[in-house]
Design an enzyme around this catalytic site. Structure first.
Site, PDB file in Angstrom:
ATOM      1  N   ARG A 102       0.957  -0.882  -0.074  1.00  0.00           N
ATOM      2  CA  ARG A 102       0.438  -0.281   0.159  1.00  0.00           C
ATOM      3  C   ARG A 102       0.637   0.937   0.082  1.00  0.00           C
ATOM      4  NH1 ARG A 102      -4.837   1.524   3.973  1.00  0.00           N
ATOM      5  NH2 ARG A 102      -3.452   0.719   5.847  1.00  0.00           N
ATOM      6  N   THR A 106      -0.952   7.867  -0.914  1.00  0.00           N
ATOM      7  CA  THR A 106      -1.551   7.564  -1.665  1.00  0.00           C
ATOM      8  C   THR A 106      -2.676   6.600  -0.921  1.00  0.00           C
ATOM      9  OG1 THR A 106      -1.225   5.930  -3.615  1.00  0.00           O
ATOM     10  CG2 THR A 106      -1.306   8.273  -4.344  1.00  0.00           C
ATOM     11  N   ASP A 198      -2.240  -2.935  11.565  1.00  0.00           N
ATOM     12  CA  ASP A 198      -1.324  -3.777  10.942  1.00  0.00           C
ATOM     13  C   ASP A 198      -1.703  -4.814  10.676  1.00  0.00           C
ATOM     14  OD1 ASP A 198       0.212  -2.409   7.969  1.00  0.00           O
ATOM     15  OD2 ASP A 198       0.343  -4.190   8.562  1.00  0.00           O
ATOM     16  N   ASP A 201       2.094  -6.464  10.018  1.00  0.00           N
ATOM     17  CA  ASP A 201       3.237  -6.317  11.042  1.00  0.00           C
ATOM     18  C   ASP A 201       2.945  -6.888  12.549  1.00  0.00           C
ATOM     19  OD1 ASP A 201       4.821  -4.336   9.877  1.00  0.00           O
ATOM     20  OD2 ASP A 201       3.188  -2.782  11.220  1.00  0.00           O
TER      21      ASP A 201
HETATM   22  N1  URA Z   1      -4.405  -3.279   7.203  1.00  0.00           N
HETATM   23  C1  URA Z   1      -4.231  -4.130   7.650  1.00  0.00           C
HETATM   24  O1  URA Z   1      -3.613  -3.751   8.139  1.00  0.00           O
HETATM   25  N2  URA Z   1      -5.302  -2.794   8.300  1.00  0.00           N
HETATM   26  C2  URA Z   1      -5.708  -1.917   8.597  1.00  0.00           C
HETATM   27  O2  URA Z   1      -6.391  -1.689   9.807  1.00  0.00           O
HETATM   28  C3  URA Z   1      -6.255  -2.215   7.703  1.00  0.00           C
HETATM   29  C4  URA Z   1      -5.525  -2.080   6.149  1.00  0.00           C
END
Ligand code: URA
Length: 207
Positions: A102, A106, A198, A201
């Protein structure tokens, strides 16, 4: 297209453990594996079967086997976390990979890797990604798979945001979505609220 939120006490219990910010990487993965197994069981309930002649120790009879090859497609990197649980339930599934990251500015997904087994056009394809946020990555994955001939596609995510679900429903009405939970909204940084942070992570212990 249908959107199904699995209503299951064990999934609710395990997902709450995953949401807790103090849950360790080890327990996060453990619970993700267990939820993935439960979700794999749910989404495969009505997979088409064909008849098969078998012989039990007692007599000949007719049994069943799955009519279609299953191809599991994790969206890298967090999607990898759902593969082990799915493979426990669907050990003959072949695995394709789509790599997305990602763009932090953006929030748009960028594809950097794609590799699939043969036979996309005649297989049942299950795209897996823990988080359905804007729907951008899933959209890109679905587009890519359709371009390569995939037709029978479903998307399985742990946690979805209403924004992403709506976007995908409009863009790909032929793709069924299954979630363990539909959360409240996306925040200004593109995170699902309440979410679990995340997923990549937390799964891999990065930050
Ligand atoms: N990706 C993630 O890992 N967590 C989110 O909250 C949104 C996208």
């Amino acid at each position: 297209m249908s959107v199904k939120i699995i209503d299951h006490a064990l999934i609710k219990h395990k997902l709450s453990i995953m949401r807790d910010k103090d849950t360790s990487t080890y327990l996060f993965k453990q619970n993700l594996d267990e939820i993935a197994m439960l979700m794999a069981y749910e989404v495969s309930k009505d997979f088409p079967l064909k008849l098969k002649d078998i012989e039990t120790p007692i007599c000949k009879t007719t049994g069943f086997e799955l009519a279609e090859q299953i191809i599991l497609v994790p969206i890298l990197r967090a999607g990898i976390g759902l593969v082990d649980g799915f493979r426990m339930i669907m050990p003959n599934a072949k695995i394709g990979h789509i790599g997305m990251y990602r763009d932090e500015e953006t929030l748009e997904p960028q594809e950097y890797y794609a590799r699939f087994p043969k036979g996309l056009e005649s297989s049942k394809i299950i795209i897996v990604d823990p988080m359905l946020a804007t729907g951008g990555s899933a959209d890109m994955a679905i587009e890519d798979i359709k371009k390569r001939g995939g037709k029978d596609i479903m998307l399985v995510c742990l946690v979805g945001a209403p924004e992403g679900v709506k976007f995908l429903q409009e863009k790909h009405p032929d793709v069924d979505i299954t979630l363990a939970a539909l959360d409240d909204h996306l925040n200004e940084n593109g995170y699902i609220v309440p979410g679990l942070g995340d997923a990549g992570d937390r799964l891999f212990g990065t930050d």
